[in-house]
Write a protein that holds these residues in place. Structure first.
Motif, PDB file in Angstrom:
ATOM      1  N   GLU A  81       0.823  -1.214   0.000  1.00 11.47           N
ATOM      2  CA  GLU A  81       0.000   0.000   0.000  1.00 11.47           C
ATOM      3  C   GLU A  81       0.857   1.265   0.000  1.00 11.47           C
ATOM      4  N   ASP A  82       2.029   1.202   0.665  1.00 10.23           N
ATOM      5  CA  ASP A  82       2.895   2.386   0.713  1.00 10.23           C
ATOM      6  C   ASP A  82       3.793   2.518  -0.519  1.00 10.23           C
ATOM      7  N   GLY A  83       3.687   1.563  -1.486  1.00 11.27           N
ATOM      8  CA  GLY A  83       4.417   1.673  -2.735  1.00 11.27           C
ATOM      9  C   GLY A  83       5.719   0.908  -2.799  1.00 11.27           C
ATOM     10  N   THR A  84       6.034   0.143  -1.772  1.00  8.13           N
ATOM     11  CA  THR A  84       7.252  -0.656  -1.779  1.00  8.13           C
ATOM     12  C   THR A  84       7.075  -1.857  -2.699  1.00  8.13           C
ATOM     13  N   THR A  85       8.084  -2.127  -3.517  1.00  4.44           N
ATOM     14  CA  THR A  85       8.041  -3.265  -4.437  1.00  4.44           C
ATOM     15  C   THR A  85       8.913  -4.379  -3.870  1.00  4.44           C
ATOM     16  N   TRP A  86       8.358  -5.595  -3.810  1.00  5.78           N
ATOM     17  CA  TRP A  86       9.035  -6.751  -3.250  1.00  5.78           C
ATOM     18  C   TRP A  86       9.128  -7.838  -4.310  1.00  5.78           C
ATOM     19  N   LEU A  87      10.226  -8.567  -4.321  1.00  2.00           N
ATOM     20  CA  LEU A  87      10.358  -9.782  -5.122  1.00  2.00           C
ATOM     21  C   LEU A  87      10.379 -10.928  -4.126  1.00  2.00           C
ATOM     22  N   ASN A  88       9.267 -11.647  -4.060  1.00  2.00           N
ATOM     23  CA  ASN A  88       8.994 -12.670  -3.040  1.00  2.00           C
ATOM     24  C   ASN A  88       9.163 -12.061  -1.655  1.00  2.00           C
ATOM     25  N   ASP A  89      10.270 -12.248  -0.972  1.00  2.00           N
ATOM     26  CA  ASP A  89      10.385 -11.755   0.398  1.00  2.00           C
ATOM     27  C   ASP A  89      11.444 -10.665   0.569  1.00  2.00           C
ATOM     28  N   LYS A  90      11.971 -10.132  -0.539  1.00  2.00           N
ATOM     29  CA  LYS A  90      13.026  -9.116  -0.452  1.00  2.00           C
ATOM     30  C   LYS A  90      12.614  -7.866  -1.212  1.00  2.00           C
ATOM     31  N   PRO A  91      12.842  -6.679  -0.626  1.00  2.00           N
ATOM     32  CA  PRO A  91      12.519  -5.451  -1.351  1.00  2.00           C
ATOM     33  C   PRO A  91      13.430  -5.294  -2.567  1.00  2.00           C
ATOM     34  N   VAL A  92      12.861  -4.738  -3.631  1.00  2.00           N
ATOM     35  CA  VAL A  92      13.610  -4.583  -4.872  1.00  2.00           C
ATOM     36  C   VAL A  92      13.242  -3.250  -5.508  1.00  2.00           C
ATOM     37  N   TYR A 112       4.016 -13.458 -11.207  1.00  2.00           N
ATOM     38  CA  TYR A 112       2.781 -13.048 -10.537  1.00  2.00           C
ATOM     39  C   TYR A 112       2.973 -11.648  -9.960  1.00  2.00           C
ATOM     40  N   VAL A 113       1.954 -10.815 -10.081  1.00  2.00           N
ATOM     41  CA  VAL A 113       1.978  -9.472  -9.491  1.00  2.00           C
ATOM     42  C   VAL A 113       0.854  -9.388  -8.481  1.00  2.00           C
ATOM     43  N   ARG A 114       1.222  -9.136  -7.222  1.00  2.00           N
ATOM     44  CA  ARG A 114       0.253  -8.941  -6.144  1.00  2.00           C
ATOM     45  C   ARG A 114       0.309  -7.473  -5.762  1.00  2.00           C
ATOM     46  N   ALA A 115      -0.801  -6.792  -5.826  1.00  2.00           N
ATOM     47  CA  ALA A 115      -0.831  -5.381  -5.457  1.00  2.00           C
ATOM     48  C   ALA A 115      -1.973  -5.155  -4.476  1.00  2.00           C
ATOM     49  N   ASP A 116      -1.697  -4.387  -3.445  1.00  2.00           N
ATOM     50  CA  ASP A 116      -2.727  -4.042  -2.480  1.00  2.00           C
ATOM     51  C   ASP A 116      -3.824  -3.259  -3.185  1.00  2.00           C
ATOM     52  N   ILE A 120      -1.708   2.968  -5.292  1.00  4.12           N
ATOM     53  CA  ILE A 120      -1.951   3.889  -6.397  1.00  4.12           C
ATOM     54  C   ILE A 120      -1.768   3.123  -7.708  1.00  4.12           C
ATOM     55  N   TRP A 121      -2.733   3.246  -8.597  1.00  2.08           N
ATOM     56  CA  TRP A 121      -2.745   2.476  -9.830  1.00  2.08           C
ATOM     57  C   TRP A 121      -1.525   2.758 -10.697  1.00  2.08           C
ATOM     58  N   GLU A 122      -1.009   3.957 -10.669  1.00  2.00           N
ATOM     59  CA  GLU A 122       0.142   4.316 -11.504  1.00  2.00           C
ATOM     60  C   GLU A 122       1.341   3.424 -11.201  1.00  2.00           C
ATOM     61  N   LEU A 123       1.573   3.136  -9.927  1.00  2.00           N
ATOM     62  CA  LEU A 123       2.704   2.288  -9.552  1.00  2.00           C
ATOM     63  C   LEU A 123       2.503   0.851 -10.046  1.00  2.00           C
ATOM     64  N   VAL A 124       1.275   0.340  -9.940  1.00  2.00           N
ATOM     65  CA  VAL A 124       0.983  -1.013 -10.426  1.00  2.00           C
ATOM     66  C   VAL A 124       1.176  -1.070 -11.946  1.00  2.00           C
ATOM     67  N   ALA A 125       0.747  -0.029 -12.632  1.00  2.00           N
ATOM     68  CA  ALA A 125       0.909   0.023 -14.088  1.00  2.00           C
ATOM     69  C   ALA A 125       2.391   0.072 -14.468  1.00  2.00           C
ATOM     70  N   GLN A 126       3.208   0.806 -13.705  1.00  2.00           N
ATOM     71  CA  GLN A 126       4.642   0.863 -13.981  1.00  2.00           C
ATOM     72  C   GLN A 126       5.302  -0.497 -13.803  1.00  2.00           C
ATOM     73  N   VAL A 127       4.940  -1.202 -12.733  1.00  2.00           N
ATOM     74  CA  VAL A 127       5.502  -2.533 -12.482  1.00  2.00           C
ATOM     75  C   VAL A 127       5.095  -3.485 -13.602  1.00  2.00           C
ATOM     76  N   THR A 128       3.818  -3.445 -13.979  1.00  2.00           N
ATOM     77  CA  THR A 128       3.319  -4.317 -15.039  1.00  2.00           C
ATOM     78  C   THR A 128       4.005  -4.009 -16.369  1.00  2.00           C
ATOM     79  N   ALA A 129       4.176  -2.731 -16.674  1.00  2.00           N
ATOM     80  CA  ALA A 129       4.838  -2.340 -17.921  1.00  2.00           C
ATOM     81  C   ALA A 129       6.305  -2.758 -17.921  1.00  2.00           C
ATOM     82  N   GLU A 130       6.979  -2.578 -16.809  1.00  2.00           N
ATOM     83  CA  GLU A 130       8.390  -2.972 -16.699  1.00  2.00           C
ATOM     84  C   GLU A 130       8.558  -4.481 -16.927  1.00  2.00           C
ATOM     85  N   LEU A 131       7.670  -5.268 -16.325  1.00  2.00           N
ATOM     86  CA  LEU A 131       7.745  -6.726 -16.491  1.00  2.00           C
ATOM     87  C   LEU A 131       7.384  -7.139 -17.921  1.00  2.00           C
ATOM     88  N   GLY A 132       6.403  -6.448 -18.507  1.00  2.00           N
ATOM     89  CA  GLY A 132       6.020  -6.745 -19.886  1.00  2.00           C
ATOM     90  C   GLY A 132       7.125  -6.430 -20.867  1.00  2.00           C
TER      91      GLY A 132
END
Length: 153
Positions: A81-92, A112-116, A120-132
């Protein structure tokens, strides 16, 4: 004159008298106490270890009507929720996401992408775009919508 009601005391007792019952209890009784003890010990073990089996990062994913079950083992990118991105159990860092996945998992096709749900949708979209852009198949993690809650709304 003496009368014996319980089959006689001399062992005769009629045709099948002394064989049928010998005064004790039935031998067909099963003692369930050890079974109950084992079940209670297993229950306690599962209650203690159940919280360890859950994923460590708290993410309240949105609920949907239909969720496809999948048993594939793939990396999980979580956005809290605070915008931190994690890869399994480690922040990235978002910019190091591709290299971190390749370093930890080698050649993998999907993520898999898990988002609270309050992220904010913009951050989820950035993560999804980066992975794509990195060539990964992006799978969003959701929760099945509870039928009882659905009926109340």
């Amino acid at each position: 004159m003496a009368i014996s009601v319980n089959g006689g005391g001399n062992g005769g007792g009629g045709r099948f008298g002394s064989r049928r019952r010998t005064g004790g209890g039935s031998l067909a009784e099963i003692n369930v106490t050890p079974f109950v003890d084992v079940v209670l010990v297993l229950l306690i073990i599962f209650m203690i270890t159940a919280h360890v089996m859950e994923f460590g990062i708290e993410v309240d994913v949105p609920k949907t009507k239909y969720v496809k079950d999948s048993a594939q083992e793939m990396p999980v990118v979580s956005v809290t929720e605070d915008g931190t991105t994690w890869l399994n159990d480690k922040p990235v860092n978002l910019n190091d996401l591709k290299s971190s996945i390749l370093k930890r998992y080698g050649k993998t096709k999907g993520v898999y992408v898990r988002a609270d749900k309050n992220t904010i949708w913009e951050l989820v979209a950035q993560v999804t775009a980066e992975l794509g852009e990195a060539g990964f198949q992006v799978n969003m993690v959701t929760q099945p919508q509870d039928m009882a809650v659905k009926g109340r709304k």
